[in-house]
Design an enzyme around this catalytic site. Sequence first.
Site, mmCIF file in Angstrom:
data_model
loop_
_atom_site.group_PDB
_atom_site.id
_atom_site.type_symbol
_atom_site.label_atom_id
_atom_site.label_comp_id
_atom_site.label_asym_id
_atom_site.label_seq_id
_atom_site.Cartn_x
_atom_site.Cartn_y
_atom_site.Cartn_z
ATOM 1 N N LEU A 1 -14.836 -6.932 33.081
ATOM 2 C CA LEU A 1 -16.259 -6.786 33.384
ATOM 3 C C LEU A 1 -16.959 -8.058 32.926
ATOM 4 C CD1 LEU A 1 -17.234 -3.193 32.114
ATOM 5 C CD2 LEU A 1 -16.896 -3.909 34.484
ATOM 6 N N ASP A 2 -18.057 -8.403 33.590
ATOM 7 C CA ASP A 2 -18.879 -9.518 33.123
ATOM 8 C C ASP A 2 -19.300 -9.263 31.678
ATOM 9 O OD1 ASP A 2 -18.766 -10.553 35.679
ATOM 10 O OD2 ASP A 2 -20.800 -9.940 36.222
ATOM 11 N N MET A 3 -19.489 -10.329 30.925
ATOM 12 C CA MET A 3 -19.933 -10.217 29.533
ATOM 13 C C MET A 3 -21.224 -9.388 29.427
ATOM 14 S SD MET A 3 -20.695 -13.381 26.951
ATOM 15 C CE MET A 3 -21.396 -13.145 25.314
#
Length: 215
Positions: free
Chosen positions: A53-55
Amino acid sequence: MSNVSLIHEDPHILVLDKPEGLLAVPGKGPDKQDCLSTRAQARWPDALVVHRLDMATSGLVVMARGIEAQRLLSLAFEERRVHKRYTAVVSGELTNPQPDNGWNTIDLPLMADWPHRPMQKVDREQGKPSITRWRIATQPSAPGTTRLELEPVTGRTHQLRVHLQALGHPMVGDALYAAPDQLAMADRLLLHAHWLSLPHPLHGQTIEFHSPCPF
């Protein structure tokens, strides 16, 4: 694992709830080594990355335990037998043209926006096929915003964020794709992976996991 929640653990997979602001995998440089996978591997040395997942995004992440489970889960992702749904709050008031709040499809090819990395952009000629389904979420949202349920069919970098921006409704709190006033409406990106369905690598039965939305 401090603020990482364990949702499910068995000899073949882990399902973790990643907080926003934590990298999923290590980045470049010594200051970017603390991440979900490193924390998981400190507790489960056989834990292996399958997706990320994106940060800035929170929510459900599955990790494989061992090479064979990783191979089977990676294959399930490739064959689109893993399904994910996200909650997002976007700027503006979006109405669903489908009867009974049915799913809508965004079909816009994406590619890296090289001069502005890590940003991505819609490119109808050179972009990779990218498909997102959306509908209005059942929970209410603040005035001037719309709460959506999103289902990525493909898994491109920043796909959900760029697709909603392309519709004219960037996600609230998005430091990359929202306008300054839309960014200022929240102290984080309002995007959370709340549901995950996948075939278990041991027996192939479909299993589902849920994570309550934190915003």
